[in-house]
Every structure is written in structure tokens, then in C-alpha cells.
Write a protein that holds these residues in place. Structure first.
Motif, mmCIF file in Angstrom:
data_model
loop_
_atom_site.group_PDB
_atom_site.id
_atom_site.type_symbol
_atom_site.label_atom_id
_atom_site.label_comp_id
_atom_site.label_asym_id
_atom_site.label_seq_id
_atom_site.Cartn_x
_atom_site.Cartn_y
_atom_site.Cartn_z
ATOM 1 N N ALA A 38 -34.770 52.859 7.771
ATOM 2 C CA ALA A 38 -33.978 52.254 6.809
ATOM 3 C C ALA A 38 -32.589 53.523 6.679
ATOM 4 N N CYS A 39 -32.524 54.668 5.972
ATOM 5 C CA CYS A 39 -31.771 55.247 6.168
ATOM 6 C C CYS A 39 -30.154 55.145 7.355
ATOM 7 N N LEU A 40 -31.275 54.430 7.946
ATOM 8 C CA LEU A 40 -30.134 54.186 9.938
ATOM 9 C C LEU A 40 -29.685 52.952 9.765
ATOM 10 N N LYS A 41 -30.165 51.517 9.647
ATOM 11 C CA LYS A 41 -29.988 50.813 9.482
ATOM 12 C C LYS A 41 -29.083 50.504 8.204
ATOM 13 N N ARG A 42 -28.825 50.781 7.045
ATOM 14 C CA ARG A 42 -27.948 51.194 5.784
ATOM 15 C C ARG A 42 -27.238 52.092 6.038
ATOM 16 N N ALA A 78 -25.092 49.859 8.811
ATOM 17 C CA ALA A 78 -24.548 48.202 7.852
ATOM 18 C C ALA A 78 -23.429 49.132 7.327
ATOM 19 N N ARG A 79 -23.085 50.132 6.342
ATOM 20 C CA ARG A 79 -22.079 50.664 5.932
ATOM 21 C C ARG A 79 -21.019 50.910 7.163
ATOM 22 N N LEU A 80 -21.227 50.940 7.775
ATOM 23 C CA LEU A 80 -20.465 51.311 9.048
ATOM 24 C C LEU A 80 -19.728 50.588 9.434
ATOM 25 N N ALA A 81 -20.345 49.070 9.782
ATOM 26 C CA ALA A 81 -19.518 47.969 10.313
ATOM 27 C C ALA A 81 -18.669 47.956 9.418
ATOM 28 N N ARG A 82 -19.078 47.800 8.336
ATOM 29 C CA ARG A 82 -18.321 46.847 7.024
ATOM 30 C C ARG A 82 -16.762 48.101 7.242
ATOM 31 N N GLY A 142 -12.222 46.022 11.593
ATOM 32 C CA GLY A 142 -11.525 45.576 12.133
ATOM 33 C C GLY A 142 -12.172 46.563 13.723
ATOM 34 N N ALA A 143 -12.446 47.409 13.720
ATOM 35 C CA ALA A 143 -12.634 47.866 14.898
ATOM 36 C C ALA A 143 -12.876 47.107 16.315
ATOM 37 N N ASP A 144 -12.158 47.634 17.264
ATOM 38 C CA ASP A 144 -13.109 46.618 18.061
ATOM 39 C C ASP A 144 -14.984 46.621 19.312
ATOM 40 N N LEU A 145 -15.357 47.932 18.745
ATOM 41 C CA LEU A 145 -16.427 47.700 19.015
ATOM 42 C C LEU A 145 -17.268 49.298 17.659
ATOM 43 N N VAL A 146 -18.828 48.512 17.039
ATOM 44 C CA VAL A 146 -19.152 49.450 16.596
ATOM 45 C C VAL A 146 -20.712 49.930 17.433
ATOM 46 N N ALA A 147 -20.955 51.223 16.680
ATOM 47 C CA ALA A 147 -21.964 51.027 18.529
ATOM 48 C C ALA A 147 -23.088 52.232 17.853
ATOM 49 N N ALA A 169 -12.906 57.637 4.737
ATOM 50 C CA ALA A 169 -13.970 56.164 4.488
ATOM 51 C C ALA A 169 -15.135 56.308 5.493
ATOM 52 N N ILE A 170 -15.130 56.534 6.295
ATOM 53 C CA ILE A 170 -16.508 56.366 6.571
ATOM 54 C C ILE A 170 -17.708 57.846 6.484
ATOM 55 N N VAL A 171 -16.768 59.296 5.682
ATOM 56 C CA VAL A 171 -17.292 60.643 5.212
ATOM 57 C C VAL A 171 -17.868 60.069 3.923
ATOM 58 N N ALA A 172 -17.079 59.409 3.165
ATOM 59 C CA ALA A 172 -17.374 58.982 1.588
ATOM 60 C C ALA A 172 -18.129 58.166 1.344
#
Length: 336
Positions: free
Chosen positions: A219-223, A226-230, A234-239, A265-268
Motif C-alpha cells: 500500500a505504501c509503494l502504491k501510494r 501515485a504521488r510521484l507520478a502527480r 511533465g516527465a518523459d518517464l516515471v518508473a 517537491a518529491i521529498v515533501a
């Protein structure tokens, strides 16, 4: 005057047996119709399974279709057929391929087969599989004939399988395989040259797995994904590279100020707690960022990896932008 019919188009392995029999029957019927020179016969033929018969007389480009071919192209049965108008339904790349294969087939008296994309008069996109043979008279091509088959559903299934092969099943992000392909050959894969690489490790993830179990960990990884993708929309790829490791490819130009802001922003964003099964779970994020300059791809990964290590060494929950890669505190973990 002699007359011959070119070899029947070969049937690809793996087709459903019923479809193979229907296609073979269609070709046999088409051959019989042509040899008997019964113009207009195809309009009275119906075949099952989304397979239609067609012929094209070469001297005047006159078309003769079975009822199913009209249905496949989304044209009312019995409507007047004008080849230039039919060709307008083909997407540009498909039309180009058709013209190349048709020209080669007529010059070599060979059958051919290809898949093409069309847009029906009603605006519906469909994929067709066309098989064609050649009727000759005194060694001169006289008529093309064969089958049309609606393979839209098959193409959609193949596309879905291809997408799933590039997706991480847990998070829905791109997987390591997709990352390695895009990172290694961005232009060849249709993307932009990489402007920056961001590597992210979740801090405190192992404790969640150990204390609360793998369900909470998933559940932690999925959440987090999702946050990282948001955050990186504007990235070419999120993996997801595996475990609690993630990567982001940023297109050029990659501004250092913007990259620092994105790292913050990613850290926060990944550091905000989230609820799961009555618990409030919290992880952090260490972020390493490297801009692409004159680096080769392995050099860029090494610098981002060194920056990630520096972020962890500085107390975690922080982002580090590597400028020159002069210092590399540990051996780089190249993509496997």
C-alpha cells in the motif's frame, strides 16, 4: 490465351482455427469467382467471422466486394465503390505501406499480406488484415483479389499485452524494462533526449514491511508511486526500478533551479503520512539528481546514483543535485 492465379497468401501461425478455415475458404471462393469471370459475384457472398472478399481489376481499378467487406469499411452494402475514395480512409502510414507492397507484388507476381489502420466514414478507427493474390493473363497482372479481415480486437489485445510488459504490476508505473529501453535509447524509442535523471529511494520503507507486513508495504509503494507520478507529471518517464527504488527521466532542457524545486517537491510529497487499515504510515525520500551534459548514458546514471548516496549520507529526506560528478562516494549501480 492462358490464365493463372498467383499463390494463395500464406496464413500466419497462431490464428484461431476457425479464422484460418474461414480465410482459406474466402481465398478459394475468390479464386473460383475470378477464374469464372463472374463480375459482381462477390457482392452476393457472405462469410462469417469478420472476413470479406474483394477484388480489384487493374485496367480500370474497378472494385468488387462481398457484403462483409462493406461492413468492415463501414460503407453501406451495395454502395458504389470508387477506389480513390476508399484509399482516403487509410491512415497515412498504412496507405504508404499498401502502395509499396502492391507495387512490389505486381512487379514480382507475388502475393502479399499486411495490417492497416483505417477511419470509417462514421469516424471509427479499425485495423484490417488484408491478404492479396494476383490473377494473370499471359503472364501479365490482370486482377488483385483476396480477403479483408477486421482484426481491431486482436490489435487492441496485443497493444494491451505490450503495455503490460512495460508496466510494474503493483504500482502501474513503467517498470525497469521500460526504463532501460527509454534511458538507453531515448531517440530510438520515440522519446526526447534525456535532460536529467532523478533517482529516488524511500526512507523507512523496510520498517513498514517489518512491523506492519507486506500488505502495508505494498500500500505504501502504491501510494508513493501515485504521488510521484502527480508531482512529476511533465516527465518523459516515471518508473519503479524495483523494491522501493524509483527513477524519473526529465526531458531537455533541464533547468537546475527547476530540478532543485522538483527534488524538494518529491521529498515533501512522499514524506506526507498516509492512512492504511487504521494506521498512519510515514516514509521519507532520498533523491539524487543529475543533469545530462556531455555524458554517455552510463555516466549520467553514475552521477545520479552518487547524488542519491550523498542525499542519504546527509541525513536522508533530502534532494541532492550533482553538478560535475567529480566525487562518487560508492560504486555506481548501473541499470541491470
Amino acid at each position: 490465351m492462358s490464365e493463372s492465379v498467383g499463390p494463395s497468401p500464406s496464413l500466419p501461425d497462431g490464428d484461431d482455427a476457425v479464422a484460418r478455415y474461414a480465410i482459406q475458404a474466402a481465398i478459394i471462393r475468390a479464386q473460383a469467382a475470378l477464374l469464372k469471370r463472374q463480375e459482381g459475384m462477390l457482392r452476393r457472398v457472405d462469410l462469417p467471422g469478420g472476413v470479406g472478399l474483394w477484388s480489384c481489376r487493374l485496367r480500370d481499378e474497378a472494385l468488387d466486394w462481398s457484403s462483409n467487406s462493406f461492413d468492415i469499411f463501414g460503407i453501406p452494402r451495395g454502395a458504389a465503390l470508387y477506389r480513390p475514395r476508399v484509399l482516403q480512409m487509410y491512415e497515412a502510414a498504412s496507405l504508404k505501406l499498401l502502395n509499396v507492397l502492391r507495387t512490389k507484388a505486381l512487379s514480382r507476381l507475388h502475393s502479399f499480406e499486411f495490417d492497416s489502420e483505417i477511419v470509417t466514414p462514421g469516424g471509427e478507427r479499425r485495423w484490417l488484415r488484408t491478404r492479396a493474390g494476383i490473377e494473370t493473363r499471359d503472364g501479365v497482372p490482370h486482377r488483385l483479389f483476396g480477403t479483408h479481415q477486421d482484426v481491431t480486437a486482436d490489435i487492441a489485445r496485443l497493444a494491451a499485452l505490450h503495455r503490460s510488459a512495460d508496466l510494474d504490476p503493483l504500482t502501474g508505473l513503467a517498470n525497469r524494462r521500460a526504463f532501460e529501453r527509454c534511458f538507453g535509447e531515448p531517440e530510438a524509442s520515440g522519446g526526447l533526449p534525456t535532460g536529467a535523471l532523478i533517482l529516488i529511494d524511500l526512507d523507512g520503507f523496510k520498517a513498514i514491511n517489518d512491523v506492519h507486513g507486506h500488505v502495508a508495504g505494498d500500500a505504501c509503494l502504491k501510494r508513493a508511486a501515485a504521488r510521484l507520478a502527480r508531482i512529476c507529471k511533465g516527465a518523459d518517464l516515471v518508473a519503479r526500478l524495483g523494491g522501493d527504488e524509483f527513477a524519473v527521466l526529465i526531458p531537455r532542457p533541464a533547468d537546475p533551479v527547476a530540478l532543485r524545486a522538483l527534488g524538494t517537491a518529491i521529498v515533501a510529497g512522499l514524506g506526507r503520512p498516509f492512512a492504511h487499515a487504521g494506521l498512519l504510515l510515514k516514509v521519507g525520500a532520498s533523491v539524487g539528481i543529475a543533469r545530462a551534459e556531455a555524458d554517455t548514458t552510463p555516466g549520467l546514471f553514475a552521477r545520479a546514483d552518487a547524488a542519491l548516496y550523498a542525499a542519504k549520507e546527509s541525513g536522508r529526506n533530502t534532494a541532492v543535485l550533482d553538478h560535475d560528478g567529480a566525487e562518487r562516494p560508492r560504486a555506481s549501480r548501473k541499470p541491470a
